[in-house]
Design an enzyme around this catalytic site. Structure first.
Site, mmCIF file in Angstrom:
data_model
loop_
_atom_site.group_PDB
_atom_site.id
_atom_site.type_symbol
_atom_site.label_atom_id
_atom_site.label_comp_id
_atom_site.label_asym_id
_atom_site.label_seq_id
_atom_site.Cartn_x
_atom_site.Cartn_y
_atom_site.Cartn_z
ATOM 1 C CD GLU A 236 -2.528 2.463 -3.164
ATOM 2 O OE1 GLU A 236 -3.713 2.785 -3.167
ATOM 3 O OE2 GLU A 236 -1.793 2.653 -2.181
ATOM 4 C CG ASP B 292 -1.837 1.126 1.333
ATOM 5 O OD1 ASP B 292 -2.746 1.167 0.507
ATOM 6 O OD2 ASP B 292 -1.664 1.980 2.217
HETATM 7 C C1 LIG Z 1 -2.316 6.043 -2.064
HETATM 8 C C2 LIG Z 1 -2.925 5.908 -0.713
HETATM 9 O O1 LIG Z 1 -3.409 6.856 -0.187
HETATM 10 N N1 LIG Z 1 -2.895 4.693 -0.193
HETATM 11 C C3 LIG Z 1 -3.279 4.340 1.137
HETATM 12 C C4 LIG Z 1 -2.215 4.791 2.128
HETATM 13 O O2 LIG Z 1 -2.632 4.752 3.381
HETATM 14 C C5 LIG Z 1 -3.789 5.485 3.571
HETATM 15 C C6 LIG Z 1 -3.969 5.650 4.998
HETATM 16 O O3 LIG Z 1 -3.824 4.442 5.667
HETATM 17 C C7 LIG Z 1 -4.941 4.779 2.855
HETATM 18 O O4 LIG Z 1 -6.175 5.377 3.102
HETATM 19 C C8 LIG Z 1 -4.661 4.827 1.412
HETATM 20 O O5 LIG Z 1 -5.603 4.094 0.684
#
Ligand SMILES: CC(=O)N[C@H]1CO[C@H](CO)[C@@H](O)[C@@H]1O
Ligand SMILES: *[C@@H]1O[C@H](CO)[C@@H](O)[C@H](O)[C@H]1NC(C)=O
Ligand SMILES: *[C@@H]1O[C@H](CO)[C@@H](O)[C@H](O)[C@H]1NC(C)=O
Ligand SMILES: *[C@@H]1O[C@H](CO)[C@@H](O)[C@H](O)[C@H]1NC(C)=O
Ligand SMILES: *[C@@H]1O[C@H](CO)[C@@H](O)[C@H](O)[C@H]1NC(C)=O
Ligand SMILES: [Ca+2]
Ligand SMILES: [Ca+2]
Length: 570
Positions: A298, A226
């Site tokens: 991601e 993530d």
């Molecule tokens: C790109 C992005 O925002 N990814 C995740 C990163 O972490 C946050 C907070 O935990 C998530 O909400 C996001 O989806």
């Protein structure tokens, strides 16, 4: 003699250059990936929230629809300030989803069925309730530098203490929050409840690697990482942090878009960490055998940056940096738009790495039916499975689920809830998602028509088209995509997109997709006769019918077809 040797050498070199790609296709390279949002897939105990036992009970379904591997949004222990993306213990299952035993049962059954399980790994931060953060606040031995702590600066005019830099968090407001107890600021790229880990600290890297090892030891087949770009931040050697420049995209200084994130995204440290993980997985595989462990990233970054995440020339990183390009398509998009978007990827990533993946949706974006209209879901389903490489489908898209108007509840009040509603299994109560009285988010009102059981019985439903396409992905013609001439695709008119897939033994599939609402006539597409083998709902053609592509052919509005020919039949 010398020249002959040289020739031989050149031939070998040339072959290594070209043939390296042509050999085998690893499992992840042409996989059908499927994202499960565990809260909403299947509830086993009637509390209205999906769980691991629920997923286990539906693994046969994944097998039925041709999924290779499924990735689960976070299932780890969490106070759920950000729906599980705020992990308080990276090696525990949150009780909401079940127990470690449930997890083991799920993995064992998945493997028995030939399915792979990929976990969502959230390394950019932990929950502030994580024991590590609590220890760090208290400056306990070894944990002092576990997070990003700074004193901040003294404003020369006011004499007040201010944050170390002007950085704005993704969810708006300063990226730095003052902690009374420790009397320092800590950095958080997301919520204040999500302090960033300090990846310059070898102990943090060691701990996170131990987390990965914990799960691969339990049989996990890969990770979807993530928020990769946010792992590292720029810090000067003298300890200060450079302010980020204005982007010009927003006038609100509290908005994430206010700055151009040149010091808080895609930093060299981030690449280093990704390469380290990949090395760890490759070594793990060498020692323990088994299939390649997939690293999916991601990263909402440019293709040039994504290219470096895959391999920067000396170091290998993620195999699958998710390609979100097709998610910008809307209801007005044409075949030419599709061509432009696919070209961006092919011209850089395919050119450099012979790797491709196509993502249509996820838990952070509107559903396909909502973005592009219900009747285009199967067109896109055909597209992403026809293109070479890995396809990524968000749960429910295979039956054409739509966004649902959700209202704020105590459990959740998120602008992303509409695309996270319960999976629609049947036309009975709560769409068969739970036996309990309520569901954590409302079930869509269209569930009596749009559901797995109903679509299973309809020959040309969105679900059956999905199944037909994943079956095609298993054929030699689709697997051979790394060979020269293994595929070609592009717009053949403003509205019609064509994909051709060819196997070595002259077996050919041709997918034609009409994205427009009028009849399309095509002339002399190829010098051969082909047979209709897969047809969309609005197709007037029938299975087995032949069509001579040297002549004029037509496609009805929103019609999509798969044609087939083999060396014997033509
Ligand atoms: C790109 C992005 O925002 N990814 C995740 C990163 O972490 C946050 C907070 O935990 C998530 O909400 C996001 O989806
Ligand atoms: C996570 O939970 C396990 C099992 O309860 C425990 O052994 C471990 O110390 C915990 N880790 C953290 C960081 O809290
Ligand atoms: C991160 O850890 C490194 C190594 O332990 C340390 O030198 C550095 O000061 C830490 N950074 C922050 C912002 O705490
Ligand atoms: C720290 O180093 C940076 C880059 O070399 C420089 O621009 C900045 O002025 C320095 N800050 C201090 C306080 O020395
Ligand atoms: C690739 O990244 C590694 C690790 O960050 C770095 O040491 C190396 O110099 C980079 N190679 C190239 C060609 O940029
Ligand atoms: Ca449950
Ligand atoms: Ca970070």
């Amino acid at each position: 003699m010398l020249s002959q040797l040289l020739l031989l050498f050149t031939a070998v070199l040339l072959c290594c250059g070209n043939c390296a790609f042509a050999t085998t296709v690893d499992w992840w390279e042409s996989a059908t990936l499927y994202q499960i949002y565990p809260r909403s897939f299947m509830d086993s105990d009637g509390d209205g929230v999906g769980d691991l036992n629920g997923i286990t009970s539906r693994l046969e379904y994944l097998k039925e629809i041709g999924v290779t591997a499924t990735w689960l949004s976070p299932i780890f222990e969490s106070p759920m300030a950000d729906m599980g993306y705020d992990v308080s213990n990276f090696t525990n299952i949150d009780p909401l989803f079940g127990t470690m035993e449930d997890f083991d049962v799920m993995i064992a059954k998945a493997h028995k069925l030939g399915l792979k399980i990929i976990l969502d790994f959230v390394p950019n931060h932990s929950s502030d309730e994580c024991e590590w953060f609590q220890k760090s606040i208290r400056r306990e031995d070894g944990y002092d530098d576990f997070y990003m702590w700074e004193d901040g600066k003294i404003d020369s005019q006011t004499g007040e203490r201010v944050p170390p830099s002007n950085w704005v968090s993704v969810f708006s407001g300063s990226m730095w929050t003052w902690n009374e107890q420790r009397q320092q600021y800590y950095l958080h790229q997301f919520l204040a409840k999500q302090p960033d880990l300090n990846f310059s600290n070898p102990m943090v890297r060691e701990y996170m690697q131990a987390v990965l090892q914990f799960w691969v030891d339990r049989g996990v087949d890969g990770f979807r990482i993530d928020a990769v770009p946010h792992i590292g931040e720029k810090q000067y050697a003298n300890g200060t942090y450079p302010d980020e420049p204005r982007s010009g995209w927003s006038d609100d200084p509290n908005s994430y878009n206010y700055h151009d994130h040149i010091y808080t995204k895609d930093q060299p440290l981030t690449l280093e960490v990704v390469y380290e993980w990949r090395k760890f997985f490759d070594e793990y595989k060498n020692q323990n055998g088994g299939d390649t462990i997939a690293l999916i990233a991601e990263a909402y970054s440019s293709v040039d940056v994504l290219s470096d995440y895959i391999n920067n020339g000396t170091h290998a990183g993620t195999q699958i940096p998710m390609n979100f390009n097709l998610m910008s398509l809307d209801s007005h998009s044409t075949a030419r738009n599709v061509e432009q978007l696919t070209k961006v990827w092919m011209d850089t990533i395919w050119e450099r790495h012979h790797s491709a993946n196509w993502v249509l949706g996820n838990h952070d974006n509107d559903r396909l039916a909502t973005r592009m209209s219900q009747r285009k879901v199967y067109l896109m389903t055909m597209l992403v499975h026809a293109l070479p490489g890995t396809s990524v489908t968000y749960y429910g898209e295979e039956i054409g689920m739509s966004n649902v108007d959700t209202e704020c509840t105590e459990v959740s009040c998120e602008d992303r809830d509409p695309e996270r509603t319960p999976m629609q299994w049947t036309n009975s109560a709560h769409a068969g998602f739970t036996t309990g009285p309520t569901t954590w988010l409302p079930v869509s009102s269209d569930y009596e028509v749009i559901n797995v059981a109903t679509e299973r019985g309809v020959a040309r439903s969105t679900l059956q088209i999905f199944k037909g396409m994943t079956k095609l992905k298993q054929t030699p013609a689709f697997k051979a995509f790394k060979d020269d001439n293994g595929f070609s695709f592009g717009a053949v008119s403003e509205q019609v997109f064509q994909v051709v897939r060819t196997a070595v033994k002259r077996e050919e599939y041709r997918i034609l997709i009409n994205m427009g609402n009028s009849i399309e006539y095509l002339y002399g597409l190829a010098n051969q006769t082909m047979e209709y083998v897969l047809l969309s709902p609005y197709s007037p053609h029938s299975y087995g019918e032949k069509v001579d592509l040297s002549q004029r052919i037509y496609l009805m509005p929103f019609e999509a077809v798969v044609l087939y020919s083999s060396a014997e039949s033509s």
